[in-house]
Design a protein around this motif. Structure first.
Motif, PDB file in Angstrom:
ATOM      1  N   VAL A 132      14.356  58.467  21.027  1.00  0.00           N
ATOM      2  CA  VAL A 132      13.383  57.666  22.122  1.00  0.00           C
ATOM      3  C   VAL A 132      13.396  56.319  22.314  1.00  0.00           C
ATOM      4  O   VAL A 132      13.444  55.536  21.240  1.00  0.00           O
ATOM      5  CB  VAL A 132      12.020  58.038  21.465  1.00  0.00           C
ATOM      6  CG1 VAL A 132      10.943  57.603  22.299  1.00  0.00           C
ATOM      7  CG2 VAL A 132      11.923  59.728  21.070  1.00  0.00           C
ATOM      8  N   VAL A 133      14.169  55.898  23.272  1.00  0.00           N
ATOM      9  CA  VAL A 133      14.264  54.472  23.547  1.00  0.00           C
ATOM     10  C   VAL A 133      13.293  53.986  24.203  1.00  0.00           C
ATOM     11  O   VAL A 133      12.648  53.989  25.266  1.00  0.00           O
ATOM     12  CB  VAL A 133      15.473  54.229  24.672  1.00  0.00           C
ATOM     13  CG1 VAL A 133      15.487  52.736  24.846  1.00  0.00           C
ATOM     14  CG2 VAL A 133      16.842  54.803  24.242  1.00  0.00           C
ATOM     15  N   SER A 134      12.346  53.364  23.370  1.00  0.00           N
ATOM     16  CA  SER A 134      11.007  52.856  23.499  1.00  0.00           C
ATOM     17  C   SER A 134      11.019  51.379  24.498  1.00  0.00           C
ATOM     18  O   SER A 134      11.737  50.707  24.159  1.00  0.00           O
ATOM     19  CB  SER A 134      10.045  52.646  22.366  1.00  0.00           C
ATOM     20  OG  SER A 134      10.607  51.537  21.616  1.00  0.00           O
ATOM     21  N   ILE A 135      10.105  51.260  25.590  1.00  0.00           N
ATOM     22  CA  ILE A 135       9.919  50.396  26.211  1.00  0.00           C
ATOM     23  C   ILE A 135       8.650  49.529  25.925  1.00  0.00           C
ATOM     24  O   ILE A 135       7.619  50.057  26.596  1.00  0.00           O
ATOM     25  CB  ILE A 135      10.150  50.547  27.749  1.00  0.00           C
ATOM     26  CG1 ILE A 135      11.243  51.498  28.051  1.00  0.00           C
ATOM     27  CG2 ILE A 135      10.370  49.237  28.390  1.00  0.00           C
ATOM     28  CD1 ILE A 135      12.600  51.116  27.706  1.00  0.00           C
ATOM     29  N   PRO A 136       8.517  48.744  25.085  1.00  0.00           N
ATOM     30  CA  PRO A 136       7.106  48.254  24.654  1.00  0.00           C
ATOM     31  C   PRO A 136       6.452  47.337  25.824  1.00  0.00           C
ATOM     32  O   PRO A 136       7.278  46.650  26.702  1.00  0.00           O
ATOM     33  CB  PRO A 136       7.464  47.396  23.530  1.00  0.00           C
ATOM     34  CG  PRO A 136       8.801  47.842  22.818  1.00  0.00           C
ATOM     35  CD  PRO A 136       9.422  48.112  24.034  1.00  0.00           C
ATOM     36  N   ARG A 142       2.653  41.904  18.157  1.00  0.00           N
ATOM     37  CA  ARG A 142       3.230  42.271  16.797  1.00  0.00           C
ATOM     38  C   ARG A 142       2.403  43.489  16.345  1.00  0.00           C
ATOM     39  O   ARG A 142       3.258  44.478  15.940  1.00  0.00           O
ATOM     40  CB  ARG A 142       3.151  40.917  15.965  1.00  0.00           C
ATOM     41  CG  ARG A 142       3.980  40.020  16.075  1.00  0.00           C
ATOM     42  CD  ARG A 142       3.815  38.757  15.096  1.00  0.00           C
ATOM     43  NE  ARG A 142       4.600  37.709  15.377  1.00  0.00           N
ATOM     44  CZ  ARG A 142       5.871  37.868  14.853  1.00  0.00           C
ATOM     45  NH1 ARG A 142       6.503  38.794  14.227  1.00  0.00           N
ATOM     46  NH2 ARG A 142       6.825  36.552  14.973  1.00  0.00           N
ATOM     47  N   ALA A 143       1.358  43.526  16.671  1.00  0.00           N
ATOM     48  CA  ALA A 143       0.693  44.763  16.313  1.00  0.00           C
ATOM     49  C   ALA A 143       0.994  46.118  16.958  1.00  0.00           C
ATOM     50  O   ALA A 143       1.123  46.990  16.160  1.00  0.00           O
ATOM     51  CB  ALA A 143      -0.958  44.708  16.204  1.00  0.00           C
ATOM     52  N   LEU A 144       1.450  45.907  18.156  1.00  0.00           N
ATOM     53  CA  LEU A 144       1.671  47.134  18.968  1.00  0.00           C
ATOM     54  C   LEU A 144       3.164  47.454  18.575  1.00  0.00           C
ATOM     55  O   LEU A 144       3.368  48.737  18.461  1.00  0.00           O
ATOM     56  CB  LEU A 144       1.558  46.700  20.559  1.00  0.00           C
ATOM     57  CG  LEU A 144       0.291  46.696  21.093  1.00  0.00           C
ATOM     58  CD1 LEU A 144       0.385  46.082  22.408  1.00  0.00           C
ATOM     59  CD2 LEU A 144      -0.410  47.978  21.197  1.00  0.00           C
ATOM     60  N   LEU A 145       3.933  46.601  18.158  1.00  0.00           N
ATOM     61  CA  LEU A 145       5.430  46.955  17.814  1.00  0.00           C
ATOM     62  C   LEU A 145       5.279  47.576  16.639  1.00  0.00           C
ATOM     63  O   LEU A 145       5.982  48.505  16.150  1.00  0.00           O
ATOM     64  CB  LEU A 145       6.247  45.370  17.796  1.00  0.00           C
ATOM     65  CG  LEU A 145       6.498  44.799  19.259  1.00  0.00           C
ATOM     66  CD1 LEU A 145       6.968  43.611  18.654  1.00  0.00           C
ATOM     67  CD2 LEU A 145       7.396  45.805  19.735  1.00  0.00           C
ATOM     68  N   ARG A 146       4.332  46.934  15.505  1.00  0.00           N
ATOM     69  CA  ARG A 146       4.362  47.575  14.278  1.00  0.00           C
ATOM     70  C   ARG A 146       3.699  49.053  14.427  1.00  0.00           C
ATOM     71  O   ARG A 146       4.366  50.055  13.653  1.00  0.00           O
ATOM     72  CB  ARG A 146       3.216  46.806  13.237  1.00  0.00           C
ATOM     73  CG  ARG A 146       3.974  45.696  12.828  1.00  0.00           C
ATOM     74  CD  ARG A 146       3.049  45.002  11.653  1.00  0.00           C
ATOM     75  NE  ARG A 146       1.830  44.624  11.825  1.00  0.00           N
ATOM     76  CZ  ARG A 146       1.337  43.466  12.543  1.00  0.00           C
ATOM     77  NH1 ARG A 146       2.452  42.467  12.550  1.00  0.00           N
ATOM     78  NH2 ARG A 146       0.079  43.204  13.009  1.00  0.00           N
TER      79      ARG A 146
END
Length: 303
Positions: free
Chosen positions: A16-20, A36-40
């Motif tokens: 799954v190649v995520s695109i934040p 940062r919270a969304l990446l965590r």
């Protein structure tokens, strides 16, 4: 350089190649703490490939300094928990500078956005990507292909010059064309990533893809992981069950030429209290009467 060098990168693309998303604060700047919270949340949810500066991250609406910041935050937050695939593009000097910045931070790969130019020749497409790939021979390079005219033999030609071109994000909405393109380029030579996310993943996997990109993953990492697990095991009925769960969400994103592609993702995140719904022009927030449907879908995924 031997392709063996890129084993880690190739494995990261077959996933799954995520695109934040890139969350914005009330003043319109990038909200670094929320970012940062969304990446965590992605990392804690089991996501191991992150693409800062992808289209779901509003690449074309960010300034050069903001794109650098997004890369820096992502690399720093991920540490050794994920492989980073940094989106680069625009003119060749800008793309090369972004790729070198990514390399210097420790990112493992760059994804080259489709050249935005009214006149793209197939040979010129090779030249554009070659200039970028040759500038960072130690990085894996992944062209993002949306060009329906491009032939697979052109990708093979590029990789003959640049052995660090190891994967492809293929985003032409035509599974038969993808199957032909991949075979003309070399099915085993590259890692094929279904670049149109979960709706196209089952059909593209049946033709040789082993990874897919995802914006939905920002909202529900487990849903995306469920799909790739089904596809890896060849369980297409199970994959299509997930497809049914995400169908309406992705239809809302794709409507009107994908006008609300990022908008719907951010609306879902806002409904969960995870970030503001703000997007930048030329995107626009959803009208209030359409927000409830997105919130209901997000709530239904039991996140």
């Amino acid at each position: 350089m031997s392709s063996v060098t890129f084993e880690t990168q190739r494995a990261a693309l077959a996933d799954v190649v995520s695109i934040p998303v890139t969350p914005f604060a009330e003043d319109g700047s990038i909200d670094q703490d929320v970012h940062r919270a969304l990446l965590r949340r992605l990392l804690d949810g089991g996501i191991r490939t992150l693409t800062p500066n992808g289209n779901t991250g509003e690449f074309y609406a960010l300034s050069p300094q903001e794109r650098q910041l997004v890369t820096e935050i992502t690399v720093d937050e991920a540490g050794d928990r994920a492989v980073i695939l940094v989106g680069v593009g625009h003119d060749v000097p800008t793309a090369v500078a972004s790729a070198r910045h990514a390399r210097d931070l420790g990112a493992a790969m760059v994804m080259v956005h489709q050249p935005v130019h009214p006149y793209v020749s197939q040979s010129g497409w090779v030249d554009y990507h070659r200039a970028i790939a040759e500038a960072v021979p130690e990085l894996g390079v992944v062209p993002y292909i949306r060009n329906t005219q491009l032939g697979g033999e052109r990708l093979a030609e590029l990789a003959d010059h640049c052995p660090n071109v190891i994967g492809v994000k293929y985003a032409v909405p035509d599974a038969a064309r993808f199957a032909g393109f991949a075979r003309d380029a070399g099915l085993e030579r590259f890692v094929w990533v279904a670049g149109l996310a979960e709706p196209y993943a089952p059909s593209y996997f049946s033709a040789g893809a082993t990874g897919f990109t995802s914006g939905l993953v920002n909202v529900a990492p487990a849903v995306s992981l469920n799909m790739i697990e089904a596809l890896r095991s060849g369980d297409y009925p199970a994959a299509m069950k997930v497809w049914g769960q995400i169908r309406r969400f992705e239809e809302l994103r794709a409507a009107n030429g994908s006008a609300n592609n990022v908008t719907v993702v951010k609306e879902a995140l806002a409904s969960l209290g995870l970030c503001r719904r703000d997007v930048r022009p030329p995107s626009r927030t959803l009208p209030e009467d359409e927000r409830a449907e997105v919130a209901a879908i997000a709530a239904g995924w039991s996140i």
